[in-house]
Write a protein that holds these residues in place. Structure first.
Motif, PDB file in Angstrom:
ATOM      1  N   HIS A  60       0.849  -1.182   0.000  1.00  0.00           N
ATOM      2  CA  HIS A  60       0.000   0.000   0.000  1.00  0.00           C
ATOM      3  C   HIS A  60       0.891   1.240   0.000  1.00  0.00           C
ATOM      4  O   HIS A  60       2.103   1.145   0.256  1.00  0.00           O
ATOM      5  N   ALA A  61       0.300   2.388  -0.309  1.00  0.00           N
ATOM      6  CA  ALA A  61       1.065   3.641  -0.352  1.00  0.00           C
ATOM      7  C   ALA A  61       0.353   4.695   0.481  1.00  0.00           C
ATOM      8  O   ALA A  61      -0.874   4.820   0.427  1.00  0.00           O
ATOM      9  N   ASP A  62       1.130   5.445   1.230  1.00  0.00           N
ATOM     10  CA  ASP A  62       0.587   6.560   2.011  1.00  0.00           C
ATOM     11  C   ASP A  62       0.614   7.794   1.122  1.00  0.00           C
ATOM     12  O   ASP A  62       1.509   8.634   1.208  1.00  0.00           O
ATOM     13  N   THR A  64      -1.386  10.370   1.069  1.00  0.00           N
ATOM     14  CA  THR A  64      -1.591  11.617   1.803  1.00  0.00           C
ATOM     15  C   THR A  64      -0.280  12.147   2.349  1.00  0.00           C
ATOM     16  O   THR A  64       0.044  13.339   2.234  1.00  0.00           O
ATOM     17  N   GLY A  65       0.522  11.263   2.944  1.00  0.00           N
ATOM     18  CA  GLY A  65       1.814  11.679   3.480  1.00  0.00           C
ATOM     19  C   GLY A  65       2.773  12.108   2.384  1.00  0.00           C
ATOM     20  O   GLY A  65       3.525  13.079   2.543  1.00  0.00           O
ATOM     21  N   LEU A  66       2.749  11.383   1.249  1.00  0.00           N
ATOM     22  CA  LEU A  66       3.634  11.714   0.141  1.00  0.00           C
ATOM     23  C   LEU A  66       3.280  13.083  -0.451  1.00  0.00           C
ATOM     24  O   LEU A  66       4.169  13.902  -0.710  1.00  0.00           O
ATOM     25  N   LEU A  67       1.983  13.315  -0.659  1.00  0.00           N
ATOM     26  CA  LEU A  67       1.568  14.596  -1.220  1.00  0.00           C
ATOM     27  C   LEU A  67       1.921  15.742  -0.275  1.00  0.00           C
ATOM     28  O   LEU A  67       2.356  16.817  -0.704  1.00  0.00           O
ATOM     29  N   SER A  68       1.735  15.509   1.019  1.00  0.00           N
ATOM     30  CA  SER A  68       2.081  16.538   2.005  1.00  0.00           C
ATOM     31  C   SER A  68       3.577  16.836   1.968  1.00  0.00           C
ATOM     32  O   SER A  68       4.003  17.998   2.065  1.00  0.00           O
ATOM     33  N   LEU A  69       4.397  15.789   1.835  1.00  0.00           N
ATOM     34  CA  LEU A  69       5.850  15.969   1.781  1.00  0.00           C
ATOM     35  C   LEU A  69       6.254  16.785   0.566  1.00  0.00           C
ATOM     36  O   LEU A  69       7.064  17.718   0.666  1.00  0.00           O
ATOM     37  N   LEU A  70       5.702  16.458  -0.603  1.00  0.00           N
ATOM     38  CA  LEU A  70       6.048  17.188  -1.821  1.00  0.00           C
ATOM     39  C   LEU A  70       5.583  18.639  -1.746  1.00  0.00           C
ATOM     40  O   LEU A  70       6.302  19.557  -2.159  1.00  0.00           O
ATOM     41  N   ARG A  71       4.393  18.861  -1.193  1.00  0.00           N
ATOM     42  CA  ARG A  71       3.876  20.229  -1.082  1.00  0.00           C
ATOM     43  C   ARG A  71       4.703  21.071  -0.116  1.00  0.00           C
ATOM     44  O   ARG A  71       4.774  22.296  -0.248  1.00  0.00           O
ATOM     45  N   PRO A  77       1.574  18.132  -6.669  1.00  0.00           N
ATOM     46  CA  PRO A  77       1.344  16.864  -7.370  1.00  0.00           C
ATOM     47  C   PRO A  77      -0.022  16.861  -8.063  1.00  0.00           C
ATOM     48  O   PRO A  77      -1.036  17.204  -7.454  1.00  0.00           O
ATOM     49  N   ILE A  78      -0.031  16.471  -9.346  1.00  0.00           N
ATOM     50  CA  ILE A  78      -1.277  16.430 -10.108  1.00  0.00           C
ATOM     51  C   ILE A  78      -1.561  15.048 -10.683  1.00  0.00           C
ATOM     52  O   ILE A  78      -2.700  14.744 -11.031  1.00  0.00           O
ATOM     53  N   LYS A  93      -8.206   8.190  -5.289  1.00  0.00           N
ATOM     54  CA  LYS A  93      -8.919   8.678  -4.105  1.00  0.00           C
ATOM     55  C   LYS A  93      -8.177   9.853  -3.485  1.00  0.00           C
ATOM     56  O   LYS A  93      -8.796  10.762  -2.901  1.00  0.00           O
ATOM     57  N   ALA A  94      -6.853   9.858  -3.610  1.00  0.00           N
ATOM     58  CA  ALA A  94      -6.037  10.952  -3.077  1.00  0.00           C
ATOM     59  C   ALA A  94      -6.058  12.184  -3.973  1.00  0.00           C
ATOM     60  O   ALA A  94      -5.450  13.203  -3.648  1.00  0.00           O
ATOM     61  N   GLY A  95      -6.752  12.069  -5.130  1.00  0.00           N
ATOM     62  CA  GLY A  95      -6.887  13.220  -6.026  1.00  0.00           C
ATOM     63  C   GLY A  95      -5.887  13.280  -7.145  1.00  0.00           C
ATOM     64  O   GLY A  95      -5.770  14.321  -7.807  1.00  0.00           O
ATOM     65  N   LEU A  96      -5.183  12.188  -7.394  1.00  0.00           N
ATOM     66  CA  LEU A  96      -4.182  12.166  -8.458  1.00  0.00           C
ATOM     67  C   LEU A  96      -4.759  11.567  -9.737  1.00  0.00           C
ATOM     68  O   LEU A  96      -5.479  10.563  -9.697  1.00  0.00           O
TER      69      LEU A  96
END
Length: 266
Positions: A60-62, A64-71, A77-78, A93-96
């Motif tokens: 599985h992949a987090d 939400t945490g990854l997007l927060s880190l990049l931001r 991230p798009i 589901k995370a919006g990607l």
């Protein structure tokens, strides 16, 4: 009557974040090392998460945490490219947006080498070098040098607290460097604006490296481990004026001294 909405074809310039491990802890440590823990480095650039070089596929992949880190570093991230099938639903589901492995590259997308923050290296003892003449005033064309794969281009000013490291080559800064910022390069440093802060060229011992600027006002300069600081100020002949720092051989023992010399640009 104008239409409430229109669709027009266009291009999108996007950063490509090539991720080889979906481990947010390790990614956070790596980005902190590369970028000095400084937020908003990328200034809101659209980003595609590229998983084509993923070394190990997790269960599985987090996201939400990854997007927060990049931001945190100013990336937006798009989309994700070549996500494993079992991670597609959670990515959406995370919006990607999910790009297939054979999807055409997004128009304008580019891969870049991010500046790597590094501690000030300890240069090896200087080696004897042939003495060079010391002209009273150097004349140099300050037009941007021809670039290659080892030249880093920084297109905006560096703010206080930011640090960049051009590994293996020169760095060209098209803006200024603020007090409290730090520029490190294995080659030369070219600054086409006010050079304040700290500038360290020849970080791996290149005695021929130079530091060039159109407005000399640094806190410290260094070439191949030979330092000069300016706690007592900079002489009026150099302060805020075009100048360069260069190593010159002194005496017959090959000892290097760090000279600050004016540049004649006209």
């Amino acid at each position: 009557m104008s239409k409430p909405i229109e669709f027009k074809a266009g291009t999108l310039s996007a950063m490509s974040a090539v991720i080889r491990e979906l481990d947010n802890v390790r990614l956070s440590d790596s980005m902190h090392t590369m970028l000095g823990g400084l937020g908003e480095f990328f200034a809101g650039e659209a980003t595609v998460i590229d998983l084509t070089q993923l070394s190990k596929v997790p269960d599985h992949a987090d996201w939400t945490g990854l997007l927060s880190l990049l931001r945190r570093y100013g990336l937006q991230p798009i989309a994700v490219r070549q996500a494993p099938e079992h991670l597609v639903a959670s990515a959406r589901k995370a919006g990607l947006a999910v790009l297939s492995s054979d999807a055409a590259r997004m128009a304008g997308e580019r891969n870049v080498t991010t500046p790597t923050a590094a501690p000030v290296p300890v240069a090896p003892p200087p080696q004897p070098a042939p003495a060079e003449p010391q002209p009273a005033q150097a004349s140099l064309d300050m037009s941007p040098p021809a670039t290659n794969a080892s030249t880093m281009i920084i297109e905006r000013p560096l703010r206080s607290g930011q640090q960049i490291y051009a590994r293996g080559g020169d760095v060209v800064i098209l803006g200024g460097v603020s007090n409290g910022a730090e520029v490190i390069a294995d080659g030369s440093i070219h600054c086409y604006g006010p050079l304040r802060g700290r500038a360290l060229a020849g970080a791996q011992g290149d005695l021929k490296a130079r530091i060039l600027t159109t407005s000399f006002a640094p806190e410290l300069v260094s070439i191949a481990g030979v330092y000069r600081t300016f706690e007592r100020g900079i002489t009026a002949a150099l302060a805020g004026k075009p100048a360069h720092a260069v190593l010159r051989a002194k005496g017959n023992d090959g000892q290097q001294t760090l000279n600050i010399e004016p540049l004649q640009l006209d």
